[in-house]
Scaffold this motif. Sequence first.
Motif, PDB file in Angstrom:
ATOM      1  N   GLN A   3      -7.298 -56.818 -10.611  1.00 19.58           N
ATOM      2  CA  GLN A   3      -8.668 -57.136 -10.983  1.00 19.58           C
ATOM      3  C   GLN A   3      -8.793 -58.527 -11.596  1.00 19.58           C
ATOM      4  N   LEU A   4      -7.686 -59.279 -11.661  1.00 23.86           N
ATOM      5  CA  LEU A   4      -7.757 -60.643 -12.158  1.00 23.86           C
ATOM      6  C   LEU A   4      -8.636 -61.474 -11.230  1.00 23.86           C
ATOM      7  N   PRO A   5      -9.530 -62.286 -11.786  1.00 23.46           N
ATOM      8  CA  PRO A   5     -10.430 -63.072 -10.937  1.00 23.46           C
ATOM      9  C   PRO A   5      -9.702 -63.908  -9.887  1.00 23.46           C
ATOM     10  N   ALA A   6      -8.632 -64.595 -10.280  1.00 19.87           N
ATOM     11  CA  ALA A   6      -7.901 -65.421  -9.321  1.00 19.87           C
ATOM     12  C   ALA A   6      -7.356 -64.575  -8.177  1.00 19.87           C
ATOM     13  N   ASP A   7      -6.835 -63.411  -8.482  1.00 17.23           N
ATOM     14  CA  ASP A   7      -6.287 -62.530  -7.444  1.00 17.23           C
ATOM     15  C   ASP A   7      -7.380 -62.014  -6.514  1.00 17.23           C
ATOM     16  N   ARG A   8      -8.540 -61.711  -7.060  1.00 20.72           N
ATOM     17  CA  ARG A   8      -9.649 -61.231  -6.224  1.00 20.72           C
ATOM     18  C   ARG A   8     -10.120 -62.321  -5.267  1.00 20.72           C
ATOM     19  N   ILE A   9     -10.169 -63.559  -5.752  1.00 16.77           N
ATOM     20  CA  ILE A   9     -10.581 -64.664  -4.887  1.00 16.77           C
ATOM     21  C   ILE A   9      -9.533 -64.925  -3.809  1.00 16.77           C
ATOM     22  N   VAL A  10      -8.260 -64.908  -4.179  1.00 19.04           N
ATOM     23  CA  VAL A  10      -7.193 -65.087  -3.185  1.00 19.04           C
ATOM     24  C   VAL A  10      -7.281 -63.994  -2.130  1.00 19.04           C
ATOM     25  N   ASN A  11      -7.561 -62.781  -2.538  1.00 21.02           N
ATOM     26  CA  ASN A  11      -7.655 -61.672  -1.597  1.00 21.02           C
ATOM     27  C   ASN A  11      -8.767 -61.898  -0.570  1.00 21.02           C
ATOM     28  N   VAL A  12      -9.953 -62.256  -1.030  1.00 19.58           N
ATOM     29  CA  VAL A  12     -11.055 -62.447  -0.090  1.00 19.58           C
ATOM     30  C   VAL A  12     -10.827 -63.675   0.784  1.00 19.58           C
ATOM     31  N   LEU A  13     -10.218 -64.729   0.229  1.00 17.65           N
ATOM     32  CA  LEU A  13      -9.907 -65.901   1.049  1.00 17.65           C
ATOM     33  C   LEU A  13      -8.871 -65.570   2.117  1.00 17.65           C
ATOM     34  N   SER A  14      -7.899 -64.754   1.780  1.00 15.75           N
ATOM     35  CA  SER A  14      -6.888 -64.347   2.759  1.00 15.75           C
ATOM     36  C   SER A  14      -7.525 -63.568   3.897  1.00 15.75           C
ATOM     37  N   TRP A  16     -10.646 -63.872   4.828  1.00 21.69           N
ATOM     38  CA  TRP A  16     -11.456 -64.823   5.581  1.00 21.69           C
ATOM     39  C   TRP A  16     -10.575 -65.643   6.531  1.00 21.69           C
ATOM     40  N   LEU A  17      -9.447 -66.136   6.038  1.00 29.41           N
ATOM     41  CA  LEU A  17      -8.549 -66.924   6.888  1.00 29.41           C
ATOM     42  C   LEU A  17      -8.027 -66.116   8.067  1.00 29.41           C
ATOM     43  N   ALA A  18      -7.892 -64.813   7.882  1.00 26.41           N
ATOM     44  CA  ALA A  18      -7.438 -63.941   8.969  1.00 26.41           C
ATOM     45  C   ALA A  18      -8.581 -63.537   9.902  1.00 26.41           C
ATOM     46  N   GLY A  19      -9.804 -63.942   9.565  1.00 29.81           N
ATOM     47  CA  GLY A  19     -10.950 -63.646  10.419  1.00 29.81           C
ATOM     48  C   GLY A  19     -11.574 -62.280  10.189  1.00 29.81           C
ATOM     49  N   HIS A  20     -11.272 -61.664   9.054  1.00 33.97           N
ATOM     50  CA  HIS A  20     -11.772 -60.313   8.790  1.00 33.97           C
ATOM     51  C   HIS A  20     -13.094 -60.279   8.044  1.00 33.97           C
ATOM     52  N   VAL A  21     -13.479 -61.377   7.395  1.00 34.33           N
ATOM     53  CA  VAL A  21     -14.764 -61.458   6.702  1.00 34.33           C
ATOM     54  C   VAL A  21     -15.406 -62.812   6.998  1.00 34.33           C
ATOM     55  N   ARG A  22     -16.715 -62.870   6.828  1.00 38.46           N
ATOM     56  CA  ARG A  22     -17.454 -64.109   7.068  1.00 38.46           C
ATOM     57  C   ARG A  22     -17.525 -64.964   5.807  1.00 38.46           C
ATOM     58  N   SER A  23     -17.875 -66.209   6.001  1.00 39.75           N
ATOM     59  CA  SER A  23     -17.963 -67.159   4.890  1.00 39.75           C
ATOM     60  C   SER A  23     -18.949 -66.702   3.821  1.00 39.75           C
ATOM     61  N   GLY A  24     -20.052 -66.098   4.241  1.00 39.80           N
ATOM     62  CA  GLY A  24     -21.035 -65.607   3.280  1.00 39.80           C
ATOM     63  C   GLY A  24     -20.449 -64.571   2.346  1.00 39.80           C
ATOM     64  N   ARG A  25     -19.593 -63.729   2.856  1.00 43.75           N
ATOM     65  CA  ARG A  25     -18.932 -62.704   2.037  1.00 43.75           C
ATOM     66  C   ARG A  25     -17.996 -63.350   1.025  1.00 43.75           C
ATOM     67  N   VAL A  26     -17.316 -64.420   1.429  1.00 47.55           N
ATOM     68  CA  VAL A  26     -16.428 -65.143   0.519  1.00 47.55           C
ATOM     69  C   VAL A  26     -17.247 -65.723  -0.631  1.00 47.55           C
ATOM     70  N   ARG A  27     -18.349 -66.387  -0.288  1.00 50.43           N
ATOM     71  CA  ARG A  27     -19.211 -66.979  -1.309  1.00 50.43           C
ATOM     72  C   ARG A  27     -19.739 -65.912  -2.268  1.00 50.43           C
ATOM     73  N   GLU A  28     -20.192 -64.796  -1.741  1.00 51.41           N
ATOM     74  CA  GLU A  28     -20.711 -63.706  -2.577  1.00 51.41           C
ATOM     75  C   GLU A  28     -19.643 -63.177  -3.534  1.00 51.41           C
ATOM     76  N   GLU A  29     -18.439 -62.982  -3.039  1.00 49.11           N
ATOM     77  CA  GLU A  29     -17.365 -62.450  -3.877  1.00 49.11           C
ATOM     78  C   GLU A  29     -16.989 -63.437  -4.980  1.00 49.11           C
ATOM     79  N   ILE A  30     -16.906 -64.711  -4.633  1.00 49.30           N
ATOM     80  CA  ILE A  30     -16.568 -65.716  -5.645  1.00 49.30           C
ATOM     81  C   ILE A  30     -17.654 -65.767  -6.709  1.00 49.30           C
ATOM     82  N   GLU A  31     -18.897 -65.723  -6.296  1.00 46.55           N
ATOM     83  CA  GLU A  31     -19.990 -65.747  -7.267  1.00 46.55           C
ATOM     84  C   GLU A  31     -19.984 -64.487  -8.137  1.00 46.55           C
ATOM     85  N   ARG A  32     -19.624 -63.358  -7.567  1.00 46.93           N
ATOM     86  CA  ARG A  32     -19.550 -62.099  -8.319  1.00 46.93           C
ATOM     87  C   ARG A  32     -18.403 -62.146  -9.339  1.00 46.93           C
ATOM     88  N   VAL A  33     -17.265 -62.662  -8.925  1.00 45.73           N
ATOM     89  CA  VAL A  33     -16.089 -62.739  -9.790  1.00 45.73           C
ATOM     90  C   VAL A  33     -16.337 -63.705 -10.942  1.00 45.73           C
TER      91      VAL A  33
END
Length: 78
Positions: A3-14, A16-33
């Motif tokens: 649940q560490l913020p850095a780990d949550r951001i790394v998770n969603v970026l990973s 995204w890089l693998a093509g499993h989520v869209r950029s909008g989802r990355v932005r939303e998660e970072i803003e939420r964290v």
Amino acid sequence: MSQLPADRIVNVLSHWLAGHVRSGRVREEIERVGRDELTPGQAEAVDELLAELRDPDGHPGELNMIARETIEALCLDR
């Protein structure tokens, strides 16, 4: 999952890089964290990434590079 913020951001970026989520989802998660628990170096990298994610004229290759640099900053700057 951590649940560490850095780990949550790394998770969603990973995902995204693998093509499993869209950029909008990355932005939303970072803003939420948020950035409150990040080091100054981590926060700077996340800010740069968010700026690129919000840029409608951004280049996908540039975004990919910034995402990878953000992961590196989040993992190494602890």
